[in-house]
Design an enzyme around this catalytic site. Structure first.
Site, PDB file in Angstrom:
ATOM      1  N   LEU A  76       3.631   3.104   1.991  1.00  0.00           N
ATOM      2  CA  LEU A  76       3.315   3.267   3.406  1.00  0.00           C
ATOM      3  C   LEU A  76       2.514   4.548   3.576  1.00  0.00           C
ATOM      4  O   LEU A  76       2.739   5.528   2.853  1.00  0.00           O
ATOM      5  CB  LEU A  76       4.594   3.369   4.235  1.00  0.00           C
ATOM      6  CG  LEU A  76       5.366   2.083   4.535  1.00  0.00           C
ATOM      7  CD1 LEU A  76       6.741   2.428   5.090  1.00  0.00           C
ATOM      8  CD2 LEU A  76       4.600   1.205   5.507  1.00  0.00           C
ATOM      9  N   ASP A  77       1.588   4.571   4.535  1.00  0.00           N
ATOM     10  CA  ASP A  77       0.871   5.805   4.847  1.00  0.00           C
ATOM     11  C   ASP A  77       1.865   6.889   5.260  1.00  0.00           C
ATOM     12  O   ASP A  77       2.923   6.583   5.818  1.00  0.00           O
ATOM     13  CB  ASP A  77      -0.110   5.581   6.001  1.00  0.00           C
ATOM     14  CG  ASP A  77      -1.293   4.714   5.608  1.00  0.00           C
ATOM     15  OD1 ASP A  77      -1.581   4.607   4.403  1.00  0.00           O
ATOM     16  OD2 ASP A  77      -1.928   4.133   6.514  1.00  0.00           O
ATOM     17  N   PRO A  78       1.541   8.162   5.012  1.00  0.00           N
ATOM     18  CA  PRO A  78       2.435   9.249   5.454  1.00  0.00           C
ATOM     19  C   PRO A  78       2.778   9.165   6.937  1.00  0.00           C
ATOM     20  O   PRO A  78       3.905   9.451   7.338  1.00  0.00           O
ATOM     21  CB  PRO A  78       1.630  10.511   5.130  1.00  0.00           C
ATOM     22  CG  PRO A  78       0.791  10.113   3.952  1.00  0.00           C
ATOM     23  CD  PRO A  78       0.411   8.674   4.210  1.00  0.00           C
TER      24      PRO A  78
ATOM     25  N   ARG B 204      -4.687   0.117   9.620  1.00  0.00           N
ATOM     26  CA  ARG B 204      -5.640   1.098  10.159  1.00  0.00           C
ATOM     27  C   ARG B 204      -7.012   0.457  10.343  1.00  0.00           C
ATOM     28  O   ARG B 204      -7.695   0.682  11.351  1.00  0.00           O
ATOM     29  CB  ARG B 204      -5.743   2.302   9.228  1.00  0.00           C
ATOM     30  CG  ARG B 204      -4.561   3.246   9.315  1.00  0.00           C
ATOM     31  CD  ARG B 204      -4.743   4.434   8.394  1.00  0.00           C
ATOM     32  NE  ARG B 204      -4.683   4.062   6.988  1.00  0.00           N
ATOM     33  CZ  ARG B 204      -5.449   4.562   6.028  1.00  0.00           C
ATOM     34  NH1 ARG B 204      -6.391   5.441   6.327  1.00  0.00           N
ATOM     35  NH2 ARG B 204      -5.289   4.195   4.775  1.00  0.00           N
TER      36      ARG B 204
END
EC number: 5.4.99.25
Length: 310
Positions: A48-50, A182
């Site tokens: 997962l993205d930060p 995103r």
């Protein structure tokens, strides 16, 4: 106990359904869980993205052998898109590159999101972990180096419009592996003519695993103060990762053959022609995954014999 043995850690097997905290990388979260459990081996089933929170299945021990099955699984996300602002990373952590007035309503957004449902080619953000010549794309982006853009085929199964308030749009997205939310939000902003970026992202399902079973790092840390018993009680069996595979039950004699890498006859399965099967004993003890070949079950990934209590 020797220092070498302490460094080696515990030979436990299972899956922790972590609610990854915002602002932490998936690898950092993984290492925190591994240390708390003092596990010999650990891995996750897709980063997962930060910025993101939500389900991060952390595999311990023998469960790491089966992580690929969730890497390939469908995912679901709740995402908040901020309209009117584009950023370098298509999320709130990037630098603003464009600002435009927002002149949209519920009907316009509802119509726009329909355009993204189905199979499509997607160009991932240059700020992603996808590799080019052995390095992640974000390495080149940070160096200002341009690399050829590659598209990947993804499928968006559904998008539900949950809320619109001011310039914030909240969506529920169900999609295939490899989908960059995103990028989806950035493309939506372009279609709406005002730009957009992700301001909140939460993964609330992986395959058929829902967020209700998640635990936080804080919960794990509190339990760790009392020893391993409470932590181990939160471990899910390794075959949690294989919910999409049908299960076949084998006899005790077949169990021994399977664990030694030998093929076993495929029992009658009422017409189920699946190519891969989850293999378990008559007592529901998970043994591994087998592939069908010539009416036999050939071991593909197997729990190590020393971890099977027959």
């Amino acid at each position: 106990m020797s220092k070498a043995r302490l460094r080696k850690g515990r030979a436990l097997t299972g899956v922790v359904l972590l609610n990854k905290p915002q602002g932490m990388s998936s690898n950092h979260a993984l290492q925190r869980v591994k240390r708390l459990y003092n596990a010999q081996k650990a891995g996750h089933t897709g980063a997962l993205d930060p910025l993101a929170t939500g389900i991060l299945p952390v595999c311990l021990g023998e469960a790491t052998k089966f992580s690929q099955y969730l890497l390939d699984a469908d995912k679901a996300y709740r995402v908040e898109a901020t309209l009117g602002v584009r950023t370098t990373t298509s999320d709130a952590e990037g630098e603003v590159v464009e600002e435009k007035p927002v002149a949209v309503d519920t009907a316009k957004v509802a119509d726009a999101i329909k355009q993204f449902i189905g199979e499509q080619d997607q160009s991932p953000s240059i700020y992603s972990a996808l590799k080019h010549e052995g390095r992640p794309l974000y390495y080149y982006a940070r160096q200002g180096i341009e690399v050829p853009k590659k598209t990947r085929t993804i499928t968006v199964h559904s998008i539900e419009l949950l809320n619109i308030q001011d310039n914030k749009v909240t969506l529920q997205v169900s999609c295939s592996k490899g989908t960059y939310i995103r990028t989806l939000v950035d493309d939506l902003g372009q279609l709406l003519g005002c730009g957009a970026h992700v301001s909140m992202l939460h993964r609330n399902a992986v395959a058929d695993i829902a967020e209700a079973a998640m635990v936080t790092l804080e919960q794990l840390e509190t339990l760790a103060e009392e020893g391993y018993e409470g932590l181990d009680a939160l471990l899910h069996p390794a075959d949690l990762l294989l919910g999409q595979l049908p299960e076949v039950t084998v006899t005790q004699a077949q169990t021994r053959d399977f664990l030694h890498g030998q093929p076993i006859p495929l029992p009658e399965q009422n017409g189920n022609d699946a190519e891969e099967w989850r293999v378990a004993t008559e007592n529901s003890l998970f043994l591994g995954v087998a592939r069908v070949k010539n009416a036999e079950l050939w071991p593909r990934r197997v729990i190590a014999r020393e971890h099977v209590d027959l």
